[in-house]
Write an enzyme that holds these catalytic residues in place. Structure first.
Site, PDB file in Angstrom:
ATOM      1  N   GLU A  16       0.854  -1.190   0.000  1.00 56.49           N
ATOM      2  CA  GLU A  16       0.000   0.000   0.000  1.00 56.49           C
ATOM      3  C   GLU A  16       0.892   1.243   0.000  1.00 56.49           C
ATOM      4  O   GLU A  16       1.876   1.302   0.731  1.00 56.49           O
ATOM      5  CB  GLU A  16      -0.891   0.000   1.241  1.00 56.49           C
ATOM      6  N   TYR A  48      -6.723   7.072  -0.658  1.00 56.34           N
ATOM      7  CA  TYR A  48      -7.391   8.323  -1.034  1.00 56.34           C
ATOM      8  C   TYR A  48      -8.040   8.851   0.246  1.00 56.34           C
ATOM      9  O   TYR A  48      -8.941   8.220   0.786  1.00 56.34           O
ATOM     10  CB  TYR A  48      -8.415   8.034  -2.140  1.00 56.34           C
ATOM     11  N   ARG A 107     -15.805   3.265   3.627  1.00 50.45           N
ATOM     12  CA  ARG A 107     -16.645   4.376   4.075  1.00 50.45           C
ATOM     13  C   ARG A 107     -15.793   5.634   4.247  1.00 50.45           C
ATOM     14  O   ARG A 107     -16.177   6.727   3.880  1.00 50.45           O
ATOM     15  CB  ARG A 107     -17.311   4.027   5.405  1.00 50.45           C
ATOM     16  N   HIS A 147     -13.748  -2.558  14.616  1.00 53.56           N
ATOM     17  CA  HIS A 147     -13.652  -1.151  14.215  1.00 53.56           C
ATOM     18  C   HIS A 147     -13.871  -0.283  15.456  1.00 53.56           C
ATOM     19  O   HIS A 147     -14.671  -0.629  16.325  1.00 53.56           O
ATOM     20  CB  HIS A 147     -14.710  -0.851  13.144  1.00 53.56           C
ATOM     21  N   GLN A 174      -7.044  -4.052   8.801  1.00 49.88           N
ATOM     22  CA  GLN A 174      -6.338  -2.961   9.468  1.00 49.88           C
ATOM     23  C   GLN A 174      -5.030  -3.535  10.014  1.00 49.88           C
ATOM     24  O   GLN A 174      -4.942  -4.740  10.294  1.00 49.88           O
ATOM     25  CB  GLN A 174      -7.237  -2.468  10.626  1.00 49.88           C
ATOM     26  N   GLN A 210       5.617   7.378  14.915  1.00 50.24           N
ATOM     27  CA  GLN A 210       4.503   6.740  14.206  1.00 50.24           C
ATOM     28  C   GLN A 210       3.504   6.103  15.178  1.00 50.24           C
ATOM     29  O   GLN A 210       2.307   6.071  14.908  1.00 50.24           O
ATOM     30  CB  GLN A 210       5.033   5.608  13.304  1.00 50.24           C
TER      31      GLN A 210
HETATM   32  P1  FAD Z   1     -17.695   0.328   7.120  1.00 51.12           P
HETATM   33  O1  FAD Z   1     -17.508  -1.051   6.633  1.00 51.12           O
HETATM   34  O2  FAD Z   1     -18.851   1.092   6.572  1.00 51.12           O
HETATM   35  O3  FAD Z   1     -17.798   0.269   8.712  1.00 51.12           O
HETATM   36  C1  FAD Z   1     -17.767   1.464   9.497  1.00 51.12           C
HETATM   37  C2  FAD Z   1     -18.461   1.213  10.811  1.00 51.12           C
HETATM   38  O4  FAD Z   1     -19.864   1.041  10.594  1.00 51.12           O
HETATM   39  C3  FAD Z   1     -17.997  -0.051  11.539  1.00 51.12           C
HETATM   40  O5  FAD Z   1     -18.042   0.193  12.915  1.00 51.12           O
HETATM   41  C4  FAD Z   1     -19.043  -1.086  11.147  1.00 51.12           C
HETATM   42  O6  FAD Z   1     -19.171  -2.114  12.104  1.00 51.12           O
HETATM   43  C5  FAD Z   1     -20.288  -0.227  11.071  1.00 51.12           C
HETATM   44  N1  FAD Z   1     -21.275  -0.728  10.110  1.00 51.12           N
HETATM   45  C6  FAD Z   1     -21.022  -1.179   8.856  1.00 51.12           C
HETATM   46  N2  FAD Z   1     -22.184  -1.554   8.258  1.00 51.12           N
HETATM   47  C7  FAD Z   1     -23.167  -1.330   9.156  1.00 51.12           C
HETATM   48  C8  FAD Z   1     -24.582  -1.498   9.142  1.00 51.12           C
HETATM   49  N3  FAD Z   1     -25.203  -1.993   8.054  1.00 51.12           N
HETATM   50  N4  FAD Z   1     -25.302  -1.146  10.248  1.00 51.12           N
HETATM   51  C9  FAD Z   1     -24.678  -0.657  11.353  1.00 51.12           C
HETATM   52  N5  FAD Z   1     -23.321  -0.468  11.430  1.00 51.12           N
HETATM   53  C10 FAD Z   1     -22.593  -0.794  10.344  1.00 51.12           C
HETATM   54  N6  FAD Z   1      -9.609   5.644   4.886  1.00 51.12           N
HETATM   55  C11 FAD Z   1      -9.494   6.616   3.946  1.00 51.12           C
HETATM   56  O7  FAD Z   1     -10.039   7.712   4.127  1.00 51.12           O
HETATM   57  N7  FAD Z   1      -8.764   6.436   2.812  1.00 51.12           N
HETATM   58  C12 FAD Z   1      -8.142   5.253   2.529  1.00 51.12           C
HETATM   59  O8  FAD Z   1      -7.495   5.124   1.484  1.00 51.12           O
HETATM   60  C13 FAD Z   1      -8.243   4.191   3.487  1.00 51.12           C
HETATM   61  N8  FAD Z   1      -7.677   2.988   3.269  1.00 51.12           N
HETATM   62  C14 FAD Z   1      -7.864   1.969   4.163  1.00 51.12           C
HETATM   63  C15 FAD Z   1      -7.342   0.695   3.887  1.00 51.12           C
HETATM   64  C16 FAD Z   1      -7.525  -0.368   4.762  1.00 51.12           C
HETATM   65  C17 FAD Z   1      -6.963  -1.736   4.414  1.00 51.12           C
HETATM   66  C18 FAD Z   1      -8.237  -0.158   5.977  1.00 51.12           C
HETATM   67  C19 FAD Z   1      -8.422  -1.289   6.952  1.00 51.12           C
HETATM   68  C20 FAD Z   1      -8.764   1.095   6.267  1.00 51.12           C
HETATM   69  C21 FAD Z   1      -8.601   2.164   5.363  1.00 51.12           C
HETATM   70  N9  FAD Z   1      -9.139   3.434   5.612  1.00 51.12           N
HETATM   71  C22 FAD Z   1      -9.007   4.438   4.673  1.00 51.12           C
HETATM   72  C23 FAD Z   1      -9.822   3.724   6.884  1.00 51.12           C
HETATM   73  C24 FAD Z   1     -11.343   3.491   6.811  1.00 51.12           C
HETATM   74  O9  FAD Z   1     -11.922   4.404   5.902  1.00 51.12           O
HETATM   75  C25 FAD Z   1     -11.891   3.729   8.234  1.00 51.12           C
HETATM   76  O10 FAD Z   1     -11.468   2.717   9.091  1.00 51.12           O
HETATM   77  C26 FAD Z   1     -13.383   3.957   8.338  1.00 51.12           C
HETATM   78  O11 FAD Z   1     -13.673   4.452   9.650  1.00 51.12           O
HETATM   79  C27 FAD Z   1     -14.241   2.727   8.133  1.00 51.12           C
HETATM   80  O12 FAD Z   1     -14.252   2.352   6.812  1.00 51.12           O
HETATM   81  P2  FAD Z   1     -14.928   0.958   6.368  1.00 51.12           P
HETATM   82  O13 FAD Z   1     -14.917   0.935   4.901  1.00 51.12           O
HETATM   83  O14 FAD Z   1     -14.348  -0.180   7.088  1.00 51.12           O
HETATM   84  O15 FAD Z   1     -16.428   1.224   6.903  1.00 51.12           O
END
Ligand code: FAD
Length: 285
Positions: A16, A48, A107, A147, A174, A210
């Site tokens: 990454e 991003y 998200r 999360h 993560q 870090q």
């Molecule tokens: P989601 O899957 O939507 O989950 C977010 C929260 O909502 C969780 O607590 C989950 O349990 C809850 N949730 C999900 N679905 C539901 C539902 N249907 N009902 C109720 N609760 C629900 N961030 C960036 O801005 N840019 C990046 O490039 C980036 N890269 C990343 C790469 C990796 C490998 C990882 C692990 C994280 C990255 N992140 C990045 C961080 C990520 O955007 C954050 O951790 C964010 O807070 C959650 O994103 P998610 O896609 O996991 O969210």
């Protein structure tokens, strides 16, 4: 190429990177990419930042260069919380035009100072939207320690199942420093009926600054072996760097011994660290 299909053939190993800061020329990343390409990863993903901390053009340009100039598969990260359906449709069109076939659908973190858009609440909404409107391989994020917004790991894994059902073809974790957390998470995810490949996200911590940020953002717990290492080399930056790389190598070798589906290395744009880790694990992977 749909990189999620690679897991059928091999243990997947990827990197990454993040785009240079808005104030730096984008070219600074290309030397790094030249070196990372030499390490033969299965793909390189490009972050991003949601909420205006980076610009989408840089992510698209770099992901496109990885694929078309460096001939390595690329994954573009796409956090949706601050995007409308129209924004996403436009980005998908750009991805398609640039030959980008894989999206890490996220998200994004909510910035308390910026109200989110309303079109996408969760990553699973974005994945469903992509599946309905375009033809991309979609990947999701997951959290071995839960999360930070979830009440429990159990609840987070239930939500993760929705994400997989929506169409996430593989998951990337993560970062974590305690493999036991990953093994427990994996067991629970499989019990919940999540059967897609799960790549373990690993980062070699090379300086003490870090750590605080990582722990704040990821909620990762620090095992005693890790904190002992930090204490021991607190005032010896070179030794800490070496020990941090060693720690990541040990973590990866242990994960491989347990037959992990894949490793995703958070390189922090540091090709030298990626090289040291890759050389040390290359026979095992
Ligand atoms: P989601 O899957 O939507 O989950 C977010 C929260 O909502 C969780 O607590 C989950 O349990 C809850 N949730 C999900 N679905 C539901 C539902 N249907 N009902 C109720 N609760 C629900 N961030 C960036 O801005 N840019 C990046 O490039 C980036 N890269 C990343 C790469 C990796 C490998 C990882 C692990 C994280 C990255 N992140 C990045 C961080 C990520 O955007 C954050 O951790 C964010 O807070 C959650 O994103 P998610 O896609 O996991 O969210």
């Amino acid at each position: 190429m749909n990189i999620s299909k690679l897991f059928k053939e091999k243990r997947v190993y990827s990197f990454e990177i993040f785009p240079p800061k808005k104030t730096s020329p984008i070219d600074t990343i290309y030397n790094t990419l030249e070196e990372l390409k030499g390490l033969s990863p299965d793909f390189i993903s490009v972050t991003y930042g949601a909420g205006g901390s980076s610009n989408k053009d840089a992510t698209i340009e770099i992901a496109s260069a990885i694929k078309n100039k460096y001939k390595v598969e690329s994954v573009a990260h796409l956090p949706c919380i601050y995007l409308t359906k129209k924004n996403v449709s436009e980005m998908l069109e750009e991805f398609k035009n640039k030959g980008i076939e894989n999206i890490l659908a996220l998200r994004g973190d909510v910035n308390p100072d910026i109200p989110p858009q309303e079109d996408f609440k969760y990553a699973s909404d974005l994945i469903s939207f992509i599946k309905q409107n375009a033809d991309f391989n979609t990947i999701g994020a997951c959290y071995p320690e839960g999360h930070t917004e979830s009440k429990s790991l159990k609840e987070d894994i239930k939500n993760l199942k929705h994400k997989v059902d929506a169409g996430a073809n593989h998951l990337i974790t993560q970062l974590f420093f305690d493999n036991n957390c990953f093994y427990y998470f994996l067991e629970q995810a499989r019990k919940e009926g999540i059967h897609v490949p799960i790549q373990a996200g690993i980062m070699a911590v090379t300086n003490k600054n870090q750590i605080e940020k990582i722990v704040r953002l990821s909620g990762a717990s620090l095992p005693e072996k890790f904190t002992n290492m930090l204490d021991k080399y607190e005032n010896k930056p070179q030794e800490l760097r070496k020990a941090g790389i060693e720690y990541a190598i040990e973590q990866i070798l242990d994960l491989i011994s347990q037959d992990v589906d894949g490793i995703h290395l958070y390189t922090m744009n540091n090709a030298d660290v990626a090289k040291k880790v890759t050389e040390a694990i290359s026979k095992a992977i």
